[in-house]
Motif scaffolding. Structure first.
Motif, PDB file in Angstrom:
ATOM      1  N   MET A 197      33.741  38.679  25.778  1.00 36.74           N
ATOM      2  CA  MET A 197      33.846  37.519  26.650  1.00 36.74           C
ATOM      3  C   MET A 197      32.876  37.654  27.822  1.00 36.74           C
ATOM      4  O   MET A 197      32.990  38.598  28.610  1.00 36.74           O
ATOM      5  CB  MET A 197      35.279  37.450  27.205  1.00 36.74           C
ATOM      6  N   LEU A 198      31.917  36.731  27.906  1.00 36.39           N
ATOM      7  CA  LEU A 198      30.923  36.826  28.975  1.00 36.39           C
ATOM      8  C   LEU A 198      30.960  35.551  29.813  1.00 36.39           C
ATOM      9  O   LEU A 198      30.895  34.447  29.265  1.00 36.39           O
ATOM     10  CB  LEU A 198      29.518  37.022  28.396  1.00 36.39           C
ATOM     11  N   LEU A 199      31.051  35.713  31.113  1.00 37.27           N
ATOM     12  CA  LEU A 199      31.050  34.571  32.026  1.00 37.27           C
ATOM     13  C   LEU A 199      29.717  34.536  32.764  1.00 37.27           C
ATOM     14  O   LEU A 199      29.402  35.434  33.544  1.00 37.27           O
ATOM     15  CB  LEU A 199      32.189  34.680  33.037  1.00 37.27           C
ATOM     16  N   ASN A 200      28.945  33.491  32.510  1.00 36.95           N
ATOM     17  CA  ASN A 200      27.677  33.325  33.219  1.00 36.95           C
ATOM     18  C   ASN A 200      27.933  32.529  34.497  1.00 36.95           C
ATOM     19  O   ASN A 200      28.355  31.377  34.435  1.00 36.95           O
ATOM     20  CB  ASN A 200      26.658  32.601  32.323  1.00 36.95           C
ATOM     21  N   ILE A 255      36.677  42.863  26.241  1.00 35.95           N
ATOM     22  CA  ILE A 255      35.567  43.188  27.147  1.00 35.95           C
ATOM     23  C   ILE A 255      35.296  41.966  28.011  1.00 35.95           C
ATOM     24  O   ILE A 255      35.254  40.840  27.497  1.00 35.95           O
ATOM     25  CB  ILE A 255      34.296  43.553  26.335  1.00 35.95           C
ATOM     26  N   LEU A 256      35.120  42.186  29.309  1.00 33.69           N
ATOM     27  CA  LEU A 256      34.777  41.097  30.223  1.00 33.69           C
ATOM     28  C   LEU A 256      33.485  41.444  30.941  1.00 33.69           C
ATOM     29  O   LEU A 256      33.423  42.422  31.688  1.00 33.69           O
ATOM     30  CB  LEU A 256      35.907  40.886  31.247  1.00 33.69           C
ATOM     31  N   HIS A 265      39.942  46.649  40.430  1.00 37.33           N
ATOM     32  CA  HIS A 265      41.178  46.332  41.147  1.00 37.33           C
ATOM     33  C   HIS A 265      42.085  45.442  40.311  1.00 37.33           C
ATOM     34  O   HIS A 265      43.301  45.540  40.379  1.00 37.33           O
ATOM     35  CB  HIS A 265      40.836  45.629  42.469  1.00 37.33           C
ATOM     36  N   LEU A 266      41.479  44.569  39.557  1.00 35.47           N
ATOM     37  CA  LEU A 266      42.242  43.637  38.727  1.00 35.47           C
ATOM     38  C   LEU A 266      42.791  44.306  37.476  1.00 35.47           C
ATOM     39  O   LEU A 266      43.624  43.734  36.772  1.00 35.47           O
ATOM     40  CB  LEU A 266      41.351  42.448  38.352  1.00 35.47           C
ATOM     41  N   GLY A 267      42.321  45.517  37.180  1.00 32.86           N
ATOM     42  CA  GLY A 267      42.875  46.242  36.044  1.00 32.86           C
ATOM     43  C   GLY A 267      41.858  46.709  35.013  1.00 32.86           C
ATOM     44  O   GLY A 267      42.190  47.477  34.109  1.00 32.86           O
ATOM     45  N   CYS A 268      40.629  46.251  35.126  1.00 32.91           N
ATOM     46  CA  CYS A 268      39.620  46.653  34.135  1.00 32.91           C
ATOM     47  C   CYS A 268      39.230  48.117  34.320  1.00 32.91           C
ATOM     48  O   CYS A 268      39.264  48.655  35.424  1.00 32.91           O
ATOM     49  CB  CYS A 268      38.352  45.813  34.298  1.00 32.91           C
ATOM     50  N   THR A 269      38.813  48.714  33.229  1.00 32.26           N
ATOM     51  CA  THR A 269      38.190  50.034  33.257  1.00 32.26           C
ATOM     52  C   THR A 269      36.682  49.839  33.340  1.00 32.26           C
ATOM     53  O   THR A 269      36.126  48.974  32.653  1.00 32.26           O
ATOM     54  CB  THR A 269      38.544  50.805  31.977  1.00 32.26           C
ATOM     55  N   ILE A 270      36.029  50.661  34.169  1.00 32.23           N
ATOM     56  CA  ILE A 270      34.571  50.576  34.319  1.00 32.23           C
ATOM     57  C   ILE A 270      33.956  51.828  33.705  1.00 32.23           C
ATOM     58  O   ILE A 270      34.067  52.924  34.255  1.00 32.23           O
ATOM     59  CB  ILE A 270      34.174  50.469  35.806  1.00 32.23           C
TER      60      ILE A 270
END
Lengths: 211, 211, 211, 211
Positions: free
Chosen positions: A1-4, A70-71, A137-142
């Motif tokens: 999922m990709l947000l442009n 994936i974001l 912070h929102l919960g994603c792993t980097i």
């Protein structure tokens, strides 16, 4: 999922999309299905809830985000800072803090975050660090090396496409690293989700979970 | 001229406006006429030109900005960063780089810039420093102590109004300092404009200047 | 492995250490051995190599960092920015880019990064986001909620210890979340290291690897 | 008065100095006497007071700063952030908050601040905005276009000198603008100091001033 998060509506050319497409090339080679949403083409309202009502199109985008493993957020830089549309997207993700996943963690837990930045000069570190930090912070792993960017040298100048950024060695390397690590971690977390120990929302009660 | 960059439309309460009103109190005592625009109440489009067409209401706001001696930007903080509306306003000011004042400087030369920031916790330095730096790039002068902010302690919590921020000693002091210095400099620059020497736009030609 | 980047030498009290000690409490409960180094007590030189020679004590610290599974950087905030000592530590970690681990990745791959920030008011997001981003560039994985911070409200005021920050609910929660997620990821990566596919240093040649 | 905050001691080449020398060329043409201090060549201690004792060489540097009309800070970028030496200098300036000038304002009132940034890629906006904002908090006035920087494109690459940055049109323009505006404002403030109205330190008492 990709947000442009370009501030330019279709069909105007988006340099950020051009670099995001390179990330997609790698993700697809690695067997990952990809969907891109160009946020500014949708009627997304300013706010910090998950539905601002009255035709707000964020809920449909959020649904896609929550369904993905994936974001990746793509943003241009303006005045050294991530775009207004990118900031608006992050503000809207604030609404996810009010819900949890099935085990009481924030809904973005077990998702992997990455960022793509383009500008004709400066600001990638600031845009990337803020955005990845917000996602964590929102919960994603980097994962390691979860960003890729292209920039020209100091001052105004040609952007990614015009400058032939797709041949820029550093950006090519980081694009590939980023894609691989996003996939490595998405697969790792699919097999071994983060245990809901010590990281669930206070007051969360599985019996009343309707999430 | 004060631009409130809250992301909440009227008539919702704006904490940022509440602190901006304290700045206005001081400015009015010092004999300065004040006008506030709550940007989100207007149909301002994403973009980097001074008129994005099709009903874009930025041109009317820009006209007020260009007519003022003092420009104060008020912004809340979301996720540690200035608001999307504030970033949108800065992006729109990019359009002013394409014009000059009567002597060939950027149009915001001889204006004085300040910033008001509110948040329930962290991020004021980042929001203020980016915004004042952007204003200085656009031509504004930044006096000493040209910012005021209110923040609560770490984590979620009450905002400026609910927390009684109007009685916060530090914020009261910086609000007063800011207002006084904005006025000192506006008066100084009215009497002694910045000489157009070494700071005019390359290629600017007074013979063809059309404003 | 925790690096305290206070600018105050022992035996002066370090508020950052006091919050780091809360992280250590949790890590030890979870069965993790902890070592803290207060960088300013050592003769660490400015530079970007791993050994600046002439008595430089960074190499000994770096050895401890490379031997650890978790790297937590603690920093105070001064003028809204992470401390000079913290920046110096990050600059010194630049030297690790010149070596790899056994499979050709940067040496900090498979380590997990976290950050602890204290200040009497503002700046935690900026300090934390920059530091975690730098760690992710160097190879660390950043779990969800990998930061904890304590801040007072706007302006000068008491610091963490004097203000009773150890009882601050938000900071207590984030401290616990951070510690748990650091351990979850350290264990996950110990069992399932990041595959050396698509993320090794160009030109790396296993035959000539000398560590 | 220019403070070079490179992390490399003399006689190593400083790219930041090379760009600062271009600023000095302009300042000297405009009749301004210039003095440069390379901070890392002196034994400056970590701390936030104006004298950390025991051979600390900051007091001598501070004396020069307080005697100047213009303060320019030059810094390289490491990991997207201003250098550790630059951060240390800002931390040491914290000590000036404890004293005032003859009329009860912070000692840096009526001084003009500027910043010079070099890096081989990204981070100039962040370094410049933080540094100018800190200087404005300390009392400096920030003129329009008070920064100049040089950066290469994304990723590692040649620095200012090797890349022939002295011929970079954008950097040449901003260097000239910056120098002219620093001088315009220094002269304006010498003739028309900021009135000590609404901006003096609370509790300041002229009768007991020993400053």
């Amino acid at each position: 999922m990709l947000l442009n998060c370009t501030i330019k509506k279709s069909p105007e050319i988006s340099n950020t999309q051009a670099l995001m497409d390179r990330v997609i090339d790698h993700l697809q080679e690695l067997g990952v299905g990809c969907e891109t949403i160009r946020v500014v083409d949708h009627d997304v309202r300013f706010g910090v809830s998950s539905d601002e009502g009255d035709g707000d199109e964020w809920p449909r985008i959020l649904e896609r985000v929550l369904g993905a493993d994936i974001l990746v957020i793509g943003t241009p830089i303006w005045f050294g800072v991530r775009s207004s549309v990118c900031q608006m997207v992050i503000e809207r993700l604030d609404g996810t803090y009010n819900t949890t996943n099935d085990v009481g963690q924030y809904p973005l837990y077990n998702k992997v975050g990455g960022v793509v930045v383009t500008g004709n000069e400066d600001g990638a570190h600031d845009a990337a660090s803020n955005t990845l930090f917000n996602l964590s912070h929102l919960g994603c792993t980097i994962p390691p090396n979860a960003d890729t960017y292209w920039l020209g040298d100091a001052g105004p100048g040609p952007s990614y496409i015009e400058a032939g950024g797709e041949n820029h060695e550093y950006t090519k390397k980081t694009t590939s690293w980023m894609a691989h690590n996003l996939v490595h971690f998405a697969r790792m977390l699919a097999e071994h989700p983060i245990p809901p120990e010590g990281n669930t929302v206070p007051g969360w009660d599985p019996a009343h979970h309707v999430g």
